[in-house]
Design a protein around this motif. Structure first.
Motif, mmCIF file in Angstrom:
data_model
loop_
_atom_site.group_PDB
_atom_site.id
_atom_site.type_symbol
_atom_site.label_atom_id
_atom_site.label_comp_id
_atom_site.label_asym_id
_atom_site.label_seq_id
_atom_site.Cartn_x
_atom_site.Cartn_y
_atom_site.Cartn_z
ATOM 1 N N PRO A 138 0.818 -1.222 0.000
ATOM 2 C CA PRO A 138 0.000 0.000 0.000
ATOM 3 C C PRO A 138 0.844 1.261 0.000
ATOM 4 O O PRO A 138 1.918 1.320 0.618
ATOM 5 N N HIS A 139 0.357 2.279 -0.692
ATOM 6 C CA HIS A 139 0.988 3.597 -0.722
ATOM 7 C C HIS A 139 -0.094 4.628 -0.404
ATOM 8 O O HIS A 139 -1.018 4.823 -1.198
ATOM 9 N N LEU A 140 0.001 5.265 0.750
ATOM 10 C CA LEU A 140 -0.977 6.283 1.128
ATOM 11 C C LEU A 140 -0.607 7.602 0.472
ATOM 12 O O LEU A 140 0.533 8.066 0.583
ATOM 13 N N LEU A 141 -1.574 8.204 -0.219
ATOM 14 C CA LEU A 141 -1.342 9.441 -0.953
ATOM 15 C C LEU A 141 -1.483 10.649 -0.022
ATOM 16 O O LEU A 141 -2.433 10.729 0.757
ATOM 17 N N MET A 142 -0.541 11.576 -0.140
ATOM 18 C CA MET A 142 -0.515 12.757 0.717
ATOM 19 C C MET A 142 -0.254 13.992 -0.147
ATOM 20 O O MET A 142 0.378 13.898 -1.198
ATOM 21 N N LEU A 143 -0.724 15.148 0.289
ATOM 22 C CA LEU A 143 -0.554 16.369 -0.486
ATOM 23 C C LEU A 143 0.917 16.622 -0.820
ATOM 24 O O LEU A 143 1.793 16.456 0.042
ATOM 25 N N PRO A 144 1.213 17.025 -2.051
ATOM 26 C CA PRO A 144 2.612 17.233 -2.479
ATOM 27 C C PRO A 144 3.371 18.239 -1.616
ATOM 28 O O PRO A 144 4.598 18.155 -1.505
ATOM 29 N N PHE A 145 2.652 19.178 -1.005
ATOM 30 C CA PHE A 145 3.281 20.214 -0.183
ATOM 31 C C PHE A 145 4.251 19.625 0.838
ATOM 32 O O PHE A 145 5.358 20.146 1.041
ATOM 33 N N TRP A 146 3.861 18.532 1.495
ATOM 34 C CA TRP A 146 4.658 17.982 2.589
ATOM 35 C C TRP A 146 5.987 17.420 2.113
ATOM 36 O O TRP A 146 6.954 17.345 2.883
ATOM 37 N N VAL A 183 -3.681 4.355 -2.024
ATOM 38 C CA VAL A 183 -4.750 4.602 -1.057
ATOM 39 C C VAL A 183 -5.043 6.096 -1.036
ATOM 40 O O VAL A 183 -4.183 6.895 -0.665
ATOM 41 N N LEU A 184 -6.247 6.467 -1.450
ATOM 42 C CA LEU A 184 -6.627 7.868 -1.572
ATOM 43 C C LEU A 184 -7.782 8.194 -0.642
ATOM 44 O O LEU A 184 -8.830 7.545 -0.695
ATOM 45 N N ALA A 185 -7.597 9.202 0.218
ATOM 46 C CA ALA A 185 -8.709 9.735 1.006
ATOM 47 C C ALA A 185 -9.507 10.642 0.077
ATOM 48 O O ALA A 185 -9.151 11.801 -0.143
ATOM 49 N N VAL A 186 -10.556 10.092 -0.497
ATOM 50 C CA VAL A 186 -11.252 10.735 -1.615
ATOM 51 C C VAL A 186 -11.800 12.109 -1.256
ATOM 52 O O VAL A 186 -11.735 13.050 -2.044
ATOM 53 N N GLY A 187 -12.333 12.263 -0.054
ATOM 54 C CA GLY A 187 -12.934 13.541 0.331
ATOM 55 C C GLY A 187 -11.947 14.664 0.494
ATOM 56 O O GLY A 187 -12.328 15.844 0.416
ATOM 57 N N GLY A 188 -10.688 14.344 0.723
ATOM 58 C CA GLY A 188 -9.635 15.337 0.798
ATOM 59 C C GLY A 188 -9.813 16.360 1.914
ATOM 60 O O GLY A 188 -10.584 16.168 2.864
ATOM 61 N N ARG A 245 -16.061 29.081 8.696
ATOM 62 C CA ARG A 245 -15.987 28.161 7.557
ATOM 63 C C ARG A 245 -15.457 28.882 6.321
ATOM 64 O O ARG A 245 -14.661 28.327 5.550
ATOM 65 N N GLY A 246 -15.900 30.114 6.130
ATOM 66 C CA GLY A 246 -15.414 30.880 4.987
ATOM 67 C C GLY A 246 -13.915 31.094 5.044
ATOM 68 O O GLY A 246 -13.213 30.974 4.033
ATOM 69 N N LEU A 247 -13.393 31.406 6.251
ATOM 70 C CA LEU A 247 -11.952 31.590 6.421
ATOM 71 C C LEU A 247 -11.216 30.289 6.169
ATOM 72 O O LEU A 247 -10.167 30.270 5.489
ATOM 73 N N GLN A 248 -11.744 29.179 6.696
ATOM 74 C CA GLN A 248 -11.099 27.877 6.498
ATOM 75 C C GLN A 248 -11.061 27.493 5.023
ATOM 76 O O GLN A 248 -10.059 26.969 4.533
ATOM 77 N N GLU A 249 -12.134 27.759 4.308
ATOM 78 C CA GLU A 249 -12.186 27.406 2.882
ATOM 79 C C GLU A 249 -11.235 28.266 2.067
ATOM 80 O O GLU A 249 -10.599 27.787 1.121
ATOM 81 N N GLY A 256 -3.855 24.648 0.115
ATOM 82 C CA GLY A 256 -4.053 23.269 -0.308
ATOM 83 C C GLY A 256 -4.273 22.308 0.834
ATOM 84 O O GLY A 256 -4.465 21.106 0.601
ATOM 85 N N ILE A 257 -4.234 22.783 2.074
ATOM 86 C CA ILE A 257 -4.444 21.917 3.228
ATOM 87 C C ILE A 257 -5.581 22.472 4.072
ATOM 88 O O ILE A 257 -5.825 23.679 4.095
ATOM 89 N N ALA A 258 -6.294 21.570 4.753
ATOM 90 C CA ALA A 258 -7.393 21.986 5.611
ATOM 91 C C ALA A 258 -6.860 22.354 6.995
ATOM 92 O O ALA A 258 -5.849 21.828 7.452
#
Length: 335
Positions: A138-146, A183-188, A245-249, A256-258
Motif C-alpha cells: 500500500p501507498h498512502l497518498l498525501m498532499l505534495p506540499f509535505w 490509497v486515496l482519502a477521496v474527500g480530501g 468556515r469561509g476563512l477555512q475554505e 491546499g491543506i485543511a
C-alpha cells in the motif's frame, strides 16, 4: 469547565500508547515547521556544508515522492506503531480476496481530521495488512506540499507515503506485475472540515479524477470505509456560510491543506487537548470493482464507473454499520 485529571496509577502499557499517539499528532501539526527551522539553522551555522550536501541530495531526489517513494520496512515495523494501534484500538477488516496480480486504487472514507485509520493500517505493519493481503504494497497518498519540506519528506516516505499528484498515482497503478495499492482519502481537505462525531457526510459526488485514473490504468477500485474515523475529535462549530468556515475554505484554497480547529483530550487530563479520544477504528476493505483498461475513457464511462463505485461504497457501509454501533436509520450523505 470542570477538568477531569488522569489517574496516577495508569498502567505503563497505556502510557506508552499515549506517548505513541502524542508523537504522531506532533508530526502532523508541528514536525514540518521544526524540520524547516532546523534546516535554516543548519544553513546559518558552521555546519552549513551539511546543509549544502542535503540540498544537493534534495534536488537529486526531488521526484522520488512521485515515483513510488522510498518505504522502509524497519520504520513501518517500529514497536511504536503497535502502541499507536492499541491506543484506539485500530483494526483492519477484510471482506474479499484481492489477487496480487492486479493493481488497486483504494478509496478511503471518511477523511476524518487526521486520517488515523489510513495511517495505522496502510503506513505501518501494526494491523497486519501484509498478512491479510499478501503480495500487496500500500501507498498512502498525501498532499505534495509535505514532500517539499526538508527532512520530514524522507520520514514520510519511509512509511510508504507518496505524493497525491496524478503522475504519482499513475506511476503506482501502471507498474507491471500488479501488487501495488494507491490509497486515496477521496474527500480530501474539504471533508476534514466536516469531521466530527456522528458525521456521515462524504465529499464524493464531484470527485471523479480517481475514477478516470483507474480506467486509464485498468486498476481495480476498492471502496474502504473506516468506522470510527470521525469519532476521534470534536471541532469548533463551522457550519456552511459561517465566518469561520469561509476563512477555512479560503485558507484551504490558498494553501491546499485543511485547517480544522479540532480538540479532544490532553495527556494528563481528559477534558481538553489535541490528543484523539480512545475510540475504536474499524477499517473495512470492501469488494474490488473490476475495471477494464481504458486509455482514453469517455465522460460516460467515467460516470458509469463512478456510479458503480458509489453503489459499492453504500453497500459496504450498509452491510457493516450495524456491527459498529451505527443505527439502522443512519445513511451516508454524498455531496
Amino acid at each position: 469547565m470542570k477538568i477531569e485529571f488522569a489517574p496516577l496509577n495508569i498502567p505503563l502499557e497505556r502510557r506508552l500508547q499515549t506517548a505513541a499517539v502524542l508523537q504522531w499528532v506532533f508530526c502532523f501539526i508541528a514536525l514540518a515547521q521544526c524540520c524547516l527551522a532546523a534546516f535554516v539553522l543548519l544553513c546559518l551555522s558552521d555546519l552549513w556544508p551539511l546543509a549544502a550536501l542535503y540540498a544537493g541530495w534534495l534536488l537529486l531526489d526531488w521526484d522520488t515522492p512521485s515515483t513510488g517513494g522510498r518505504r522502509s520496512q524497519w520504520v513501518q515495523g517500529w514497536r511504536t506503531w503497535r502502541y499507536f494501534k492499541d491506543y484506539f484500538p485500530i483494526s483492519l477488516v477484510k471482506t474479499a480476496e484481492l489477487p496480487p496480480q492486479h493493481n488497486y486504487l483504494f478509496g478511503f472514507h471518511p477523511h476524518g481530521v487526521l486520517v488515523a485509520g489510513a495511517f495505522g493500517n496502510f503506513c505501518t505493519t501494526a494491523s497486519g495488512f501484509g498478512g491479510l493481503f499478501p503480495g500487496l504494497s500500500p501507498h498512502l497518498l498525501m498532499l505534495p506540499f509535505w514532500f517539499k519540506v526538508p527532512f520530514i519528506r524522507d520520514y514520510l516516505m519511509s512509511g510508504g507515503l507518496v505524493s497525491s499528484e496524478k503522475r504519482s498515482v499513475s506511476h503506482i497503478l501502471s507498474r507491471p506485475g500488479g501488487g501495488n495499492v494507491a490509497v486515496l482519502a477521496v474527500g480530501g481537505a474539504p471533508e476534514a472540515l466536516e469531521a466530527r462525531p456522528g458525521a456521515l457526510t462524504l465529499q464524493v459526488l464531484n470527485r471523479k479524477g480517481f475514477i478516470k485514473l483507474a480506467l486509464k490504468h485498468g486498476a481495480h477500485l476498492v471502496p474502504v470505509f473506516s468506522f470510527g474515523e470521525n469519532e476521534l475529535f470534536d471541532q469548533l462549530e463551522n457550519p456552511a456560510g459561517s465566518a469561520l468556515r469561509g476563512l477555512q475554505e479560503r485558507l484551504q484554497k490558498l494553501m491546499g491543506i485543511a485547517l480544522p480547529l479540532f480538540h479532544a483530550r490532553g495527556v494528563f487530563q481528559y477534558s481538553w487537548g489535541l490528543l484523539p479520544y480512545r475510540r475504536p477504528i474499524r477499517t473495512v476493505v470492501g469488494w474490488p470493482i473490476a475495471v477494464p483498461l481504458t486509455p482514453s475513457p469517455s465522460p460516460e464511462e467515467v460516470d458509469a464507473l463512478h456510479a458503480r463505485y458509489l453503489q459499492g461504497l453504500s453497500q459496504l457501509f450498509e452491510e457493516h454499520k450495524g456491527h459498529y454501533g451505527i443505527p439502522p436509520h443512519r445513511y451516508l450523505n454524498f455531496i
